[in-house]
Design an enzyme around this catalytic site. Structure first.
Site, PDB file in Angstrom:
ATOM      1  N   LYS A 173       0.864  -1.184   0.000  1.00 42.86           N
ATOM      2  CA  LYS A 173       0.000   0.000   0.000  1.00 42.86           C
ATOM      3  C   LYS A 173       0.902   1.236   0.000  1.00 42.86           C
ATOM      4  CE  LYS A 173      -2.441   3.301   2.510  1.00 42.86           C
ATOM      5  NZ  LYS A 173      -2.093   4.196   1.445  1.00 42.86           N
ATOM      6  N   GLU A 248       8.827   1.609  11.400  1.00 41.78           N
ATOM      7  CA  GLU A 248       9.890   2.623  11.397  1.00 41.78           C
ATOM      8  C   GLU A 248       9.210   3.975  11.288  1.00 41.78           C
ATOM      9  OE1 GLU A 248      13.021   2.677  11.951  1.00 41.78           O
ATOM     10  OE2 GLU A 248      13.257   0.519  12.179  1.00 41.78           O
ATOM     11  N   CYS A 282      13.453  10.899   7.082  1.00 39.49           N
ATOM     12  CA  CYS A 282      13.408  10.497   8.498  1.00 39.49           C
ATOM     13  C   CYS A 282      14.771  10.743   9.146  1.00 39.49           C
ATOM     14  CB  CYS A 282      13.010   9.032   8.614  1.00 39.49           C
ATOM     15  SG  CYS A 282      14.047   7.951   7.630  1.00 39.49           S
ATOM     16  N   GLU A 381       9.303  16.348  15.589  1.00 36.19           N
ATOM     17  CA  GLU A 381       9.652  16.200  14.171  1.00 36.19           C
ATOM     18  C   GLU A 381       8.842  17.196  13.344  1.00 36.19           C
ATOM     19  OE1 GLU A 381       8.327  12.718  11.817  1.00 36.19           O
ATOM     20  OE2 GLU A 381      10.409  12.537  11.160  1.00 36.19           O
TER      21      GLU A 381
HETATM   22  P1  NAP Z   1       1.894   8.531   7.482  1.00 37.50           P
HETATM   23  O1  NAP Z   1       0.928   9.635   7.338  1.00 37.50           O
HETATM   24  O2  NAP Z   1       1.980   7.834   8.794  1.00 37.50           O
HETATM   25  O3  NAP Z   1       1.552   7.482   6.324  1.00 37.50           O
HETATM   26  C1  NAP Z   1       2.333   6.333   6.114  1.00 37.50           C
HETATM   27  C2  NAP Z   1       1.498   5.281   5.413  1.00 37.50           C
HETATM   28  O4  NAP Z   1       0.488   4.828   6.330  1.00 37.50           O
HETATM   29  C3  NAP Z   1       0.761   5.799   4.180  1.00 37.50           C
HETATM   30  O5  NAP Z   1       0.725   4.805   3.203  1.00 37.50           O
HETATM   31  C4  NAP Z   1      -0.628   6.054   4.729  1.00 37.50           C
HETATM   32  O6  NAP Z   1      -1.656   6.038   3.766  1.00 37.50           O
HETATM   33  C5  NAP Z   1      -0.771   4.882   5.672  1.00 37.50           C
HETATM   34  N1  NAP Z   1      -1.863   5.010   6.647  1.00 37.50           N
HETATM   35  C6  NAP Z   1      -2.515   6.131   7.034  1.00 37.50           C
HETATM   36  N2  NAP Z   1      -3.470   5.812   7.944  1.00 37.50           N
HETATM   37  C7  NAP Z   1      -3.415   4.476   8.128  1.00 37.50           C
HETATM   38  C8  NAP Z   1      -4.143   3.565   8.939  1.00 37.50           C
HETATM   39  N3  NAP Z   1      -5.113   3.972   9.750  1.00 37.50           N
HETATM   40  N4  NAP Z   1      -3.824   2.250   8.876  1.00 37.50           N
HETATM   41  C9  NAP Z   1      -2.821   1.826   8.065  1.00 37.50           C
HETATM   42  N5  NAP Z   1      -2.101   2.649   7.272  1.00 37.50           N
HETATM   43  C10 NAP Z   1      -2.387   3.958   7.304  1.00 37.50           C
HETATM   44  O7  NAP Z   1       3.388   9.019   7.140  1.00 37.50           O
HETATM   45  P2  NAP Z   1       3.872   9.890   5.926  1.00 37.50           P
HETATM   46  O8  NAP Z   1       3.422  11.298   6.137  1.00 37.50           O
HETATM   47  O9  NAP Z   1       3.522   9.208   4.644  1.00 37.50           O
HETATM   48  O10 NAP Z   1       5.466   9.789   6.078  1.00 37.50           O
HETATM   49  C11 NAP Z   1       6.244  10.668   6.839  1.00 37.50           C
HETATM   50  C12 NAP Z   1       6.695   9.997   8.129  1.00 37.50           C
HETATM   51  O11 NAP Z   1       7.420   8.821   7.824  1.00 37.50           O
HETATM   52  C13 NAP Z   1       7.667  10.851   8.939  1.00 37.50           C
HETATM   53  O12 NAP Z   1       7.305  10.798  10.295  1.00 37.50           O
HETATM   54  C14 NAP Z   1       9.011  10.173   8.724  1.00 37.50           C
HETATM   55  O13 NAP Z   1       9.958  10.372   9.757  1.00 37.50           O
HETATM   56  C15 NAP Z   1       8.591   8.750   8.620  1.00 37.50           C
HETATM   57  N6  NAP Z   1       9.635   7.948   7.964  1.00 37.50           N
HETATM   58  C16 NAP Z   1      10.379   7.100   8.730  1.00 37.50           C
HETATM   59  C17 NAP Z   1      11.404   6.344   8.164  1.00 37.50           C
HETATM   60  C18 NAP Z   1      12.238   5.413   8.990  1.00 37.50           C
HETATM   61  O14 NAP Z   1      12.869   4.501   8.430  1.00 37.50           O
HETATM   62  N7  NAP Z   1      12.281   5.576  10.303  1.00 37.50           N
HETATM   63  C19 NAP Z   1      11.652   6.455   6.778  1.00 37.50           C
HETATM   64  C20 NAP Z   1      10.870   7.345   6.031  1.00 37.50           C
HETATM   65  C21 NAP Z   1       9.857   8.080   6.630  1.00 37.50           C
HETATM   66  P3  NAP Z   1      -2.209   7.392   3.085  1.00 37.50           P
HETATM   67  O15 NAP Z   1      -1.053   7.986   2.361  1.00 37.50           O
HETATM   68  O16 NAP Z   1      -3.262   6.892   2.185  1.00 37.50           O
HETATM   69  O17 NAP Z   1      -2.700   8.268   4.193  1.00 37.50           O
END
Ligand code: NAP
Length: 489
Positions: A173, A248, A282, A381
């Protein structure tokens, strides 16, 4: 360009009123694609297809599965510019960075292709006579991969390649903001010869597609990368039904600058860590902790670097930094800049949406000085091009400040003193440390991930990343001819 979801080897347009609108954040007049969102039922259909395809794929020998992944690497190399250009258009990072990300994905494909030859267990001596004991690693079934938008190619690759080589069927997804790059990955795997149903991409909302993956009893493994808001709740739900889960999540990464360091190198590394990919990594550098008199000189250099950064569309070769990914992230960046000012930090440079770039979500590279560890801009963050500089009296205090936040992904130190390096490596509470280089980066063969609020579960990439997608089975073979075990005590 293919749009929609990719289920059982076919491109599929769900029958839904709700639309995915894929827009270029550098110029919102550029609509890349609009297509219907997949629903929970579509996700179930993808699980059906994957469960069936798994039965054939698990029996395919590991080296043969690896060869498919290797072919995917070759195909991606042939299409590198096309994939990078699409990534720049839908995510906003500059073309050079997008190209680097595609190449990183190719390294990950190559590393994991080779892992097909190394899916071994261990042979260990038994305590019993005439008994042969060993372990084997087996695939787990249909795995659910939930990815963020900020590395729309590398993260789907670093999750899917080990899962596939280990013999699992995949349901990916992607983030709703970056479905096109994920679609290109499906095209690459298809051309490489992945059998129908083994790799599926379901494009829909987190609430529908994501929740279905998280709650499905037919998905024994969930690998998530994204925010803490979503990830912490997701972890509880998936783990409580017995799934193996890795999450992560966010970071708040610091660079410690010691007075004996090469200040030019430190300033360049901090610039690259803070403003590369618009701060939307991240592993981005969002905090600097400077010791002693170094701070004034360092801040002057950071100001100079930040002012030179040319902001604009990442498709323009002269541009150094692209936009925020969407309106929500853009507003968050600007809100945190206001918070920083209100908290009493000194705005050194930036702080606004740049003038004359009206059709994209741009933010100036921003540096705050006089930041203290209790401020929100030091602790939370932001995920944008906003850097906070704080002062510490010595290394001990700097490490204490670095460790004072909830996150634990990566930290870097700049110093020539090996004693300080060793102390830092030992004491800092993160999953990855860097010495005399930026906080960013990862390599296919090295474990990637964080501790504390950043990460729960296994590390990604490397051998650990492959093992996560396997079940370990212990085998006892008694060839003594006796019915009982002949234990020697
Ligand atoms: P996000 O809003 O948490 O979304 C991540 C994924 O989860 C998306 O595919 C999103 O779908 C999905 N999602 C949303 N609601 C969900 C639910 N209720 N159940 C299951 N999945 C759901 O994060 P983001 O804004 O895309 O990414 C930024 C974040 O990622 C930052 O905090 C960054 O630090 C972190 N990150 C961490 C790493 C690491 O390795 N530590 C690497 C890269 C990024 P939708 O897009 O359809 O909402």
């Amino acid at each position: 360009m293919q749009t929609g979801s990719y289920i059982n080897g076919e491109w599929y347009q769900p029958n839904s009123e709700r639309q995915i609108r894929n827009v270029n954040p550098a110029d919102t007049r550029d609509v890349i694609a609009e297509f219907p969102m997949a629903s929970a039922e579509d996700t179930e259909r993808a699980i059906d297809a994957a469960a069936e395809a798994f039965q054939g794929w698990r029996k395919t020998p590991g080296p043969e599965r690896g060869r498919v992944i290797w072919r995917a690497a070759d195909i991606a190399r042939r299409r590198v510019d096309e994939i990078a250009e699409m990534m720049t258009r839908e995510e906003g990072k500059i073309f050079k960075e997008a190209r680097g990300e595609v190449l990183k994905g190719i390294s990950l494909l190559e590393y994991n292709a080779g892992a097909g030859y190394r899916l071994g267990g261990k042979t260990l001596p038994s305590e019993a006579r005439d008994t042969f004991t060993y372990t084997i690693r087996q695939p787990m079934g249909v795995v659910g991969l939930i990815a963020p938008w900020n590395f729309p190619w590398a993260i789907p690759v670093w999750k899917s390649a080990p899962a596939l080589v280990a013999g699992n069927a995949v349901l990916l997804k992607p983030a709703s903001l970056t479905p096109a790059t994920a679609g290109l990955l499906a095209e690459v795997y298809e051309e490489a010869g992945i059998p129908k149903g083994v790799f599926n991409v379901v494009v829909g909302s987190g609430g529908d597609v994501g929740e279905t993956i998280v709650n499905s009893g037919r998905i024994p493994v969930v690998s998530f990368t994204g925010s803490n808001e979503i990830g912490s709740d997701l972890y509880v739900k998936a783990a409580s039904r017995g799934a193996k889960v890795t999450c992560e999540m966010g970071g708040k990464n610091a660079v410690i600058v010691m007075p004996d360091c090469d200040l030019d190198k430190a300033a360049v590394a901090i610039r690259d860590g803070a403003f590369g990919s618009t701060g939307q990594r991240c592993t981005a550098t969002s905090r600097v902790i400077a010791i002693g008199d170094t701070r004034g000189e360092l801040v002057a250099r950071l100001e100079e670097h930040a002012k030179k950064i040319r902001v604009g569309s990442g498709l323009d070769a002269d541009v150094d930094m692209g936009p925020a990914v969407d309106e929500g992230q853009w507003k968050t960046d600007l809100e945190y800049i206001e918070i920083g000012k209100q908290e009493g930090a000194r705005l050194v440079t930036g702080g606004n949406a740049p003038e004359g770039l009206d059709h994209g979500y741009y933010v100036e590279p921003t540096v705050f000085d006089d930041v203290t560890p209790d401020m929100r801009i030091f602790r939370e963050e932001i995920f944008g091009p906003v850097l906070s500089v704080a002062a510490a009296s010595d290394l001990e205090e700097a490490i204490q400040f670095a460790n004072s936040v909830d996150f634990g992904l990566t930290t870097s130190i700049f110093t020539q003193d090996v004693d300080k390096v060793m102390r830092f490596v030992e004491e800092v509470e993160v999953g990855m440390v860097h010495v005399n280089e930026p906080t960013i980066g990862g390599e296919a063969q090295l474990p990637f991930g964080g501790i504390k609020a950043t990460g729960v579960g296994e590390r990604e990439m490397s051998e650990e990343g492959v093992n996560f997608f396997t079940e370990l089975k212990t085998v006892f073979i008694n060839y003594s001819g006796q019915s009982g075990r002949l234990m020697i005590r």
